[in-house]
Design an enzyme around this catalytic site. Structure first.
Site, PDB file in Angstrom:
ATOM      1  N   VAL A  37       0.851  -1.186   0.000  1.00 54.78           N
ATOM      2  CA  VAL A  37       0.000   0.000   0.000  1.00 54.78           C
ATOM      3  C   VAL A  37       0.888   1.237   0.000  1.00 54.78           C
ATOM      4  CG1 VAL A  37      -1.736   1.315   1.273  1.00 54.78           C
ATOM      5  CG2 VAL A  37      -1.886  -1.168   1.193  1.00 54.78           C
ATOM      6  N   GLY A 118      -7.230   6.237   8.792  1.00 51.70           N
ATOM      7  CA  GLY A 118      -7.658   5.695   7.507  1.00 51.70           C
ATOM      8  C   GLY A 118      -8.249   4.314   7.690  1.00 51.70           C
ATOM      9  N   ILE A 120      -6.818   1.360   7.994  1.00 50.54           N
ATOM     10  CA  ILE A 120      -6.181   0.549   9.026  1.00 50.54           C
ATOM     11  C   ILE A 120      -6.489   1.113  10.408  1.00 50.54           C
ATOM     12  CG2 ILE A 120      -3.965  -0.211   9.974  1.00 50.54           C
ATOM     13  CD1 ILE A 120      -2.955  -0.361   7.050  1.00 50.54           C
ATOM     14  N   ARG A 141      -5.174  14.719   8.838  1.00 52.17           N
ATOM     15  CA  ARG A 141      -5.392  15.883   7.979  1.00 52.17           C
ATOM     16  C   ARG A 141      -6.752  16.532   8.212  1.00 52.17           C
ATOM     17  NH1 ARG A 141      -2.503  12.727   3.556  1.00 52.17           N
ATOM     18  NH2 ARG A 141      -4.471  11.625   3.394  1.00 52.17           N
ATOM     19  N   SER A 171       0.264   7.407   6.704  1.00 51.76           N
ATOM     20  CA  SER A 171       1.212   7.260   5.604  1.00 51.76           C
ATOM     21  C   SER A 171       2.465   8.079   5.911  1.00 51.76           C
ATOM     22  CB  SER A 171       0.598   7.761   4.298  1.00 51.76           C
ATOM     23  OG  SER A 171      -0.571   7.031   3.990  1.00 51.76           O
ATOM     24  N   ARG A 199       5.163   3.417   9.204  1.00 50.51           N
ATOM     25  CA  ARG A 199       6.487   3.475   8.588  1.00 50.51           C
ATOM     26  C   ARG A 199       7.483   3.959   9.635  1.00 50.51           C
ATOM     27  NH1 ARG A 199       4.573   0.728   5.534  1.00 50.51           N
ATOM     28  NH2 ARG A 199       4.320   0.876   3.268  1.00 50.51           N
ATOM     29  N   ASP A 223       6.477  -2.426  14.659  1.00 46.79           N
ATOM     30  CA  ASP A 223       6.545  -3.372  13.543  1.00 46.79           C
ATOM     31  C   ASP A 223       7.360  -2.774  12.405  1.00 46.79           C
ATOM     32  OD1 ASP A 223       5.874  -5.745  12.062  1.00 46.79           O
ATOM     33  OD2 ASP A 223       4.387  -4.582  10.964  1.00 46.79           O
ATOM     34  N   GLU A 228      15.480  -0.920   7.809  1.00 49.71           N
ATOM     35  CA  GLU A 228      14.919  -2.260   7.705  1.00 49.71           C
ATOM     36  C   GLU A 228      15.688  -3.012   6.624  1.00 49.71           C
ATOM     37  OE1 GLU A 228      10.708  -2.225   7.051  1.00 49.71           O
ATOM     38  OE2 GLU A 228      10.294  -1.091   8.879  1.00 49.71           O
ATOM     39  N   HIS A 247       8.491  -6.136  10.687  1.00 46.74           N
ATOM     40  CA  HIS A 247       7.576  -5.643   9.647  1.00 46.74           C
ATOM     41  C   HIS A 247       6.670  -6.760   9.126  1.00 46.74           C
ATOM     42  CE1 HIS A 247       7.126  -2.197   6.507  1.00 46.74           C
ATOM     43  NE2 HIS A 247       5.982  -2.826   6.695  1.00 46.74           N
ATOM     44  N   GLY A 249       3.299  -6.753   9.459  1.00 50.98           N
ATOM     45  CA  GLY A 249       1.920  -6.251   9.471  1.00 50.98           C
ATOM     46  C   GLY A 249       0.974  -7.006   8.559  1.00 50.98           C
ATOM     47  N   SER A 250       1.383  -7.264   7.333  1.00 51.39           N
ATOM     48  CA  SER A 250       0.504  -7.939   6.368  1.00 51.39           C
ATOM     49  C   SER A 250       0.822  -9.419   6.227  1.00 51.39           C
ATOM     50  CB  SER A 250       0.638  -7.261   4.995  1.00 51.39           C
ATOM     51  OG  SER A 250       1.967  -7.413   4.490  1.00 51.39           O
TER      52      SER A 250
END
Length: 281
Positions: A37, A118, A120, A141, A171, A199, A223, A228, A247, A249-250
């Protein structure tokens, strides 16, 4: 050799797609499919300048990443890594069962702040409701009117000051880069649990390590980090009150399969001149 595959490029978030790589790929490159993403690894202005299409994989990893976020939060708040270490090194036997032995922070009755509400962020909030959280705050935002009854939109400082748990699901942009810095951590409560599954670049890592070592905040669950992969001897891995995972997450079979499938479909669609299932630019 990139020139053997110059019509299309299938990449991961760990692949840096910059001018040098695009030059190597050659002028026939039509499409880049990223199995992610996030797209901060892609030089989007350079890609647009060359008229190259980019496909990404939104939506399909939302649930997996939300689950990981909750898992990391629980591990950091309830000191799971420390507890395992105590079990293995004999610390449990030495301490017997002290009233405050390995005590952590509780979600019940707490205030949870989410930075970046968002897909997530909302999926994380949905899961945390089951823990009887007293209040959800969020910052970003713009406010989301549809969440008016579920969470309160606040400014960044208020989120940091009033949250027992701060969760980062935004993001990485020029505006969010290292937004969690020394000042931000100084605003947080001493019982605050900080969780980042967005991130690594959203956090000033030196400031975070300082806040953890000085007990300015209670703990952190990460995560994502910088760099990295994280070196095995990195200072973050040695901080008692910091949970670090690589990392993931997914990292469910379903999410990764769906991500790979959409990436392939994006590439095929672009090459065939049909609309991409998920077009970034």
């Amino acid at each position: 050799r990139l020139d053997l595959f110059s019509d299309a490029l299938f990449c991961l978030i760990t692949d840096k797609i910059d001018k040098e790589l695009l030059d190597a790929a050659g002028p026939s490159l039509k499409v880049i499919g990223t199995m992610s993403v996030g797209h901060d690894h892609i030089d989007v202005p350079e890609v647009k300048k060359r008229g190259i299409q980019v496909g990404f994989t939104p939506n399909v990893l939302t649930n997996a990443t939300a689950e990981t976020t909750v898992a990391v939060l629980l591990a950091a708040s309830r000191r799971m890594f420390e507890a395992r270490e105590e079990l293995l090194n004999g610390g449990w036997a030495k301490s017997a069962w002290g009233p405050e032995y390995l005590c952590g922070q509780e979600l019940t009755g707490s205030t949870v702040g989410i930075y970046g509400m968002g897909r997530i962020g909302q999926a994380v909030m949905k899961r945390l409701k089951a823990f009887d959280v007293a209040k959800f705050l969020y910052s970003g935002r713009t406010p989301k009117p549809e969440l008016e009854k579920e969470a309160s939109f606040v400014d960044f400082d208020t989120l940091c000051k009033n949250s027992d748990f701060v969760i980062v699901t935004c993001s990485l942009t020029p505006e969010t880069k290292e937004i969690f810095n020394e000042r931000a951590f100084s605003l947080m409560k001493p019982n605050c649990v900080f969780v980042n599954t967005s991130r690594g670049g959203t956090v000033d890592q030196e400031a975070l390590m300082k806040a953890l070592k000085s007990n300015q905040i209670f703990s952190a669950g990460l995560d994502v980090m910088t760099p990295e992969p994280l070196p095995t001897d990195h200072e973050l891995t040695k901080i008692r009150n910091c949970v670090v995972v690589p990392h993931i997450g997914s990292a469910t079979f379903k999410a990764r399969t769906d991500m790979a499938t959409i990436t392939a479909k994006n590439i095929i669609a672009a090459l065939e001149g049909t609309p991409m299932p998920a077009k970034l630019c």
